[in-house]
Design a protein around this motif. Structure first.
Motif, PDB file in Angstrom:
ATOM      1  N   VAL A 130       0.761  -1.237   0.021  1.00  0.00           N
ATOM      2  CA  VAL A 130       0.054   0.168  -0.082  1.00  0.00           C
ATOM      3  C   VAL A 130       0.709   1.510   0.186  1.00  0.00           C
ATOM      4  CG1 VAL A 130      -1.959  -0.982   1.119  1.00  0.00           C
ATOM      5  CG2 VAL A 130      -0.267  -0.199   2.718  1.00  0.00           C
ATOM      6  N   TYR A 131       2.085   1.355   0.722  1.00  0.00           N
ATOM      7  CA  TYR A 131       2.837   2.362   0.773  1.00  0.00           C
ATOM      8  C   TYR A 131       3.185   2.967  -0.705  1.00  0.00           C
ATOM      9  CZ  TYR A 131       6.023   5.967   2.498  1.00  0.00           C
ATOM     10  OH  TYR A 131       6.493   7.223   2.663  1.00  0.00           O
ATOM     11  N   GLY A 132       2.983   4.315  -0.972  1.00  0.00           N
ATOM     12  CA  GLY A 132       3.484   4.755  -1.945  1.00  0.00           C
ATOM     13  C   GLY A 132       2.440   4.403  -3.423  1.00  0.00           C
ATOM     14  N   ARG A 133       1.197   3.792  -2.882  1.00  0.00           N
ATOM     15  CA  ARG A 133       0.422   3.314  -4.073  1.00  0.00           C
ATOM     16  C   ARG A 133      -0.934   4.160  -4.306  1.00  0.00           C
ATOM     17  NH1 ARG A 133       2.327  -1.311  -6.608  1.00  0.00           N
ATOM     18  NH2 ARG A 133       4.053  -2.362  -5.496  1.00  0.00           N
ATOM     19  N   ALA A 134      -1.032   5.069  -3.663  1.00  0.00           N
ATOM     20  CA  ALA A 134      -2.355   6.036  -3.599  1.00  0.00           C
ATOM     21  C   ALA A 134      -2.803   5.960  -5.155  1.00  0.00           C
ATOM     22  CB  ALA A 134      -2.177   7.374  -3.347  1.00  0.00           C
ATOM     23  N   GLY A 135      -4.042   5.717  -5.291  1.00  0.00           N
ATOM     24  CA  GLY A 135      -4.846   5.507  -6.513  1.00  0.00           C
ATOM     25  C   GLY A 135      -4.919   4.256  -7.286  1.00  0.00           C
ATOM     26  N   GLU A 136      -3.832   3.472  -6.898  1.00  0.00           N
ATOM     27  CA  GLU A 136      -3.799   2.131  -7.479  1.00  0.00           C
ATOM     28  C   GLU A 136      -4.714   1.157  -6.884  1.00  0.00           C
ATOM     29  OE1 GLU A 136       0.306   0.531  -7.604  1.00  0.00           O
ATOM     30  OE2 GLU A 136       1.235   2.623  -7.509  1.00  0.00           O
ATOM     31  N   PRO A 137      -5.055   0.148  -7.765  1.00  0.00           N
ATOM     32  CA  PRO A 137      -5.897  -0.993  -7.228  1.00  0.00           C
ATOM     33  C   PRO A 137      -5.354  -1.866  -5.920  1.00  0.00           C
ATOM     34  CG  PRO A 137      -5.390  -1.428  -9.433  1.00  0.00           C
ATOM     35  CD  PRO A 137      -4.719  -0.205  -9.162  1.00  0.00           C
ATOM     36  N   CYS A 138      -6.021  -2.025  -4.959  1.00  0.00           N
ATOM     37  CA  CYS A 138      -5.299  -3.132  -4.002  1.00  0.00           C
ATOM     38  C   CYS A 138      -5.596  -4.422  -4.724  1.00  0.00           C
ATOM     39  CB  CYS A 138      -6.482  -3.108  -2.834  1.00  0.00           C
ATOM     40  SG  CYS A 138      -5.802  -4.266  -1.585  1.00  0.00           S
ATOM     41  N   GLU A 139      -4.808  -5.372  -4.122  1.00  0.00           N
ATOM     42  CA  GLU A 139      -4.604  -6.713  -4.583  1.00  0.00           C
ATOM     43  C   GLU A 139      -6.073  -7.405  -4.289  1.00  0.00           C
ATOM     44  OE1 GLU A 139      -1.563  -8.672  -2.335  1.00  0.00           O
ATOM     45  OE2 GLU A 139       0.026  -7.420  -3.078  1.00  0.00           O
ATOM     46  N   CYS A 140      -7.052  -6.945  -3.562  1.00  0.00           N
ATOM     47  CA  CYS A 140      -8.074  -7.503  -3.220  1.00  0.00           C
ATOM     48  C   CYS A 140      -9.055  -7.244  -4.437  1.00  0.00           C
ATOM     49  CB  CYS A 140      -8.722  -7.010  -2.042  1.00  0.00           C
ATOM     50  SG  CYS A 140      -9.285  -5.142  -2.136  1.00  0.00           S
ATOM     51  N   GLN A 141      -8.733  -6.285  -5.421  1.00  0.00           N
ATOM     52  CA  GLN A 141      -9.277  -6.082  -6.496  1.00  0.00           C
ATOM     53  C   GLN A 141     -10.588  -5.347  -6.273  1.00  0.00           C
ATOM     54  OE1 GLN A 141      -8.117  -6.481  -9.561  1.00  0.00           O
ATOM     55  NE2 GLN A 141      -6.177  -7.212  -8.671  1.00  0.00           N
ATOM     56  N   GLY A 190     -10.884  -2.282  -4.307  1.00  0.00           N
ATOM     57  CA  GLY A 190     -10.852  -0.896  -3.894  1.00  0.00           C
ATOM     58  C   GLY A 190      -9.644  -0.241  -4.364  1.00  0.00           C
ATOM     59  N   LEU A 191      -9.602   0.939  -4.152  1.00  0.00           N
ATOM     60  CA  LEU A 191      -8.215   1.826  -4.542  1.00  0.00           C
ATOM     61  C   LEU A 191      -7.490   2.114  -3.410  1.00  0.00           C
ATOM     62  CD1 LEU A 191      -9.644   4.172  -7.512  1.00  0.00           C
ATOM     63  CD2 LEU A 191      -8.470   1.986  -7.849  1.00  0.00           C
ATOM     64  N   SER A 245       2.248  10.852   5.867  1.00  0.00           N
ATOM     65  CA  SER A 245       1.487  10.226   4.753  1.00  0.00           C
ATOM     66  C   SER A 245       1.181   8.832   5.288  1.00  0.00           C
ATOM     67  CB  SER A 245       2.229   9.967   3.612  1.00  0.00           C
ATOM     68  OG  SER A 245       2.263  11.214   2.865  1.00  0.00           O
ATOM     69  N   SER A 246      -0.172   8.237   4.932  1.00  0.00           N
ATOM     70  CA  SER A 246      -0.407   6.864   5.517  1.00  0.00           C
ATOM     71  C   SER A 246      -1.321   6.234   4.511  1.00  0.00           C
ATOM     72  CB  SER A 246      -1.295   7.279   6.825  1.00  0.00           C
ATOM     73  OG  SER A 246      -0.904   7.943   7.708  1.00  0.00           O
ATOM     74  N   PHE A 247      -1.133   5.127   3.974  1.00  0.00           N
ATOM     75  CA  PHE A 247      -1.811   4.292   2.764  1.00  0.00           C
ATOM     76  C   PHE A 247      -2.528   3.268   3.617  1.00  0.00           C
ATOM     77  CE2 PHE A 247       1.926   6.688   1.446  1.00  0.00           C
ATOM     78  CZ  PHE A 247       1.606   7.370   0.165  1.00  0.00           C
ATOM     79  N   TYR A 248      -3.714   3.204   2.727  1.00  0.00           N
ATOM     80  CA  TYR A 248      -4.668   1.852   3.213  1.00  0.00           C
ATOM     81  C   TYR A 248      -5.803   1.654   2.181  1.00  0.00           C
ATOM     82  CZ  TYR A 248      -8.305   5.163   4.148  1.00  0.00           C
ATOM     83  OH  TYR A 248      -9.477   6.063   4.277  1.00  0.00           O
ATOM     84  N   CYS A 249      -6.246   0.417   2.288  1.00  0.00           N
ATOM     85  CA  CYS A 249      -7.299   0.062   1.373  1.00  0.00           C
ATOM     86  C   CYS A 249      -8.524   0.081   2.164  1.00  0.00           C
ATOM     87  CB  CYS A 249      -7.019  -1.530   0.904  1.00  0.00           C
ATOM     88  SG  CYS A 249      -8.422  -2.214   0.034  1.00  0.00           S
ATOM     89  N   PRO A 250      -9.355   0.731   1.715  1.00  0.00           N
ATOM     90  CA  PRO A 250     -10.665   0.975   2.540  1.00  0.00           C
ATOM     91  C   PRO A 250     -11.586  -0.123   2.576  1.00  0.00           C
ATOM     92  CG  PRO A 250     -10.769   2.266   0.307  1.00  0.00           C
ATOM     93  CD  PRO A 250      -9.499   1.787   0.474  1.00  0.00           C
ATOM     94  N   ARG A 251     -11.372  -1.196   1.623  1.00  0.00           N
ATOM     95  CA  ARG A 251     -12.064  -2.429   1.793  1.00  0.00           C
ATOM     96  C   ARG A 251     -11.523  -3.447   2.451  1.00  0.00           C
ATOM     97  NH1 ARG A 251     -12.473  -7.205  -1.783  1.00  0.00           N
ATOM     98  NH2 ARG A 251     -14.479  -8.253  -1.825  1.00  0.00           N
ATOM     99  N   CYS A 252     -10.043  -3.675   2.552  1.00  0.00           N
ATOM    100  CA  CYS A 252      -9.211  -4.555   3.473  1.00  0.00           C
ATOM    101  C   CYS A 252      -9.424  -4.062   4.962  1.00  0.00           C
ATOM    102  CB  CYS A 252      -8.156  -4.963   2.966  1.00  0.00           C
ATOM    103  SG  CYS A 252      -8.088  -5.423   1.252  1.00  0.00           S
ATOM    104  N   GLN A 253      -9.290  -2.686   5.031  1.00  0.00           N
ATOM    105  CA  GLN A 253      -9.021  -2.257   6.404  1.00  0.00           C
ATOM    106  C   GLN A 253     -10.049  -1.683   7.069  1.00  0.00           C
ATOM    107  OE1 GLN A 253      -5.034  -0.814   4.519  1.00  0.00           O
ATOM    108  NE2 GLN A 253      -4.709  -0.776   6.693  1.00  0.00           N
ATOM    109  N   ARG A 254     -10.479  -1.935   8.401  1.00  0.00           N
ATOM    110  CA  ARG A 254     -11.724  -1.436   8.892  1.00  0.00           C
ATOM    111  C   ARG A 254     -11.410  -1.014  10.282  1.00  0.00           C
ATOM    112  NH1 ARG A 254     -15.732  -1.142   5.177  1.00  0.00           N
ATOM    113  NH2 ARG A 254     -15.132  -2.525   3.575  1.00  0.00           N
TER     114      ARG A 254
END
Length: 271
Positions: free
Chosen positions: A238-249, A251-252, A262-271
């Motif tokens: 996730v780090y440095g990958r803003a806007g890219e699709p997550c591996e989970c396909q 979410g971005l 700066s903090s990076f996360y996938c809104p679908r994978c992380q709650r």
DNA sequence: CTTTACGCCTGACGGC
DNA sequence: TGCCGTCAGGCGTAAA
């Protein structure tokens, strides 16, 4: 940006080459690090024998008979060993020569690094006194994190980056660890279950160990006259990958600021 | 006590 | 091409 695995790899790289050797010269080319390098460092070190290179958190501890040289690499620091008379590079600030054959050079463009001499046990030094457990300590556990987080409103990302809680979790690996654990970086530390803290502990260790293993393959670079230890090729998810699709396909990857970082996360994978 | 803001510093990068 | 503003970040310290 040296994180814990990079610092540990540095320790393993330079330690065996220098331990048991005697300081034959010290050259402070630029003392203006985060704290000024002691003007008397050359007199203090010359003639002493290096007994061991140890580590606590991201501090490297060069143990001599009567004291320790504490080195921190800050944001951009690196150490390497070169032969005498090797041309200096820009930002080679301090050189410590051992046995007139091995020159340890501290290179640090941003000068957030540190090199201080202490004669007290490092654990009692002001810089290290308040440090929490190492990530691989038994003490560092889900139960420990859960208990320490009670009533804390701070974001869990800041919580695990707090060196009083646990050392060695920098900005990059904090994002990566929370991604692997499936925990939203902005969640209040006090509102995370014991079970999920167990997962965070596992994730932190996995991420750091992975980086450490990759670091092992770069050890030779510490003695290359033209080499740089280089940042490890850990696959950052996730780090440095803003806007890219997550591996989970599903979410971005999003980028937000937590505690000025700066903090990076996938809104679908992380709650 | 906890939490937040800031400054140290240079290189990389984007805009003009 | 070159200049300039912005950003990045470990971590100690000061302030809220």
């Amino acid at each position: 940006m040296p994180e814990l695995p990079e610092v540990e790899t540095t320790r393993r790289g330079v330690g065996p080459l220098l331990e048991g050797r005697r300081v034959s010269a010290v050259n402070v080319r630029n003392p203006n690090l985060r704290q000024p390098v002691l003007a008397s460092l050359p007199q203090r070190l010359t003639g002493l024998t290096l007994r061991a290179v140890e580590r606590r958190a991201k501090y490297l501890l060069f143990r001599f008979d009567n004291g320790f040289l504490i080195v921190h690499l800050g944001m951009s620091g690196s150490l390497r060993i070169v032969e005498p008379r090797t041309a200096f590079r820009k930002h080679d600030h301090v050189e410590i020569t051992f046995d007139a054959t091995h020159c340890l050079r501290l290179h640090d463009p941003r000068r957030f690094g540190l090199m201080v001499w202490t004669e007290e046990p490092p654990k009692d030094h002001a810089l290290l006194r308040h440090l929490g457990p190492e990530p691989w300590d038994e003490q560092f556990s889900g139960a420990y994190l859960h208990a320490g987080a009670r009533r804390r409103q701070a974001a869990v990302k800041n919580y695990i980056m707090d060196s009083r809680i646990v050392v060695g979790v920098g900005n990059i690996y904090a994002s990566e660890s929370l991604y692997r654990a499936g925990v939203h970086p902005n969640r209040a530390a006090g509102r995370i279950s014991r079970t999920r803290y167990d997962a965070i502990v596992v994730a932190v260790r996995e991420v750091l160990e992975e980086a450490l293993e990759l670091g092992g393959t770069t050890l030779r670079d510490f003695v290359h006259s033209d080499g740089e230890p280089g940042y490890f090729r850990v696959r950052l998810r996730v780090y440095g990958r803003a806007g890219e699709p997550c591996e989970c396909q599903g979410g971005l990857i999003r980028q937000i600021v937590i505690g000025q970082r700066s903090s990076f996360y996938c809104p679908r994978c992380q709650r």
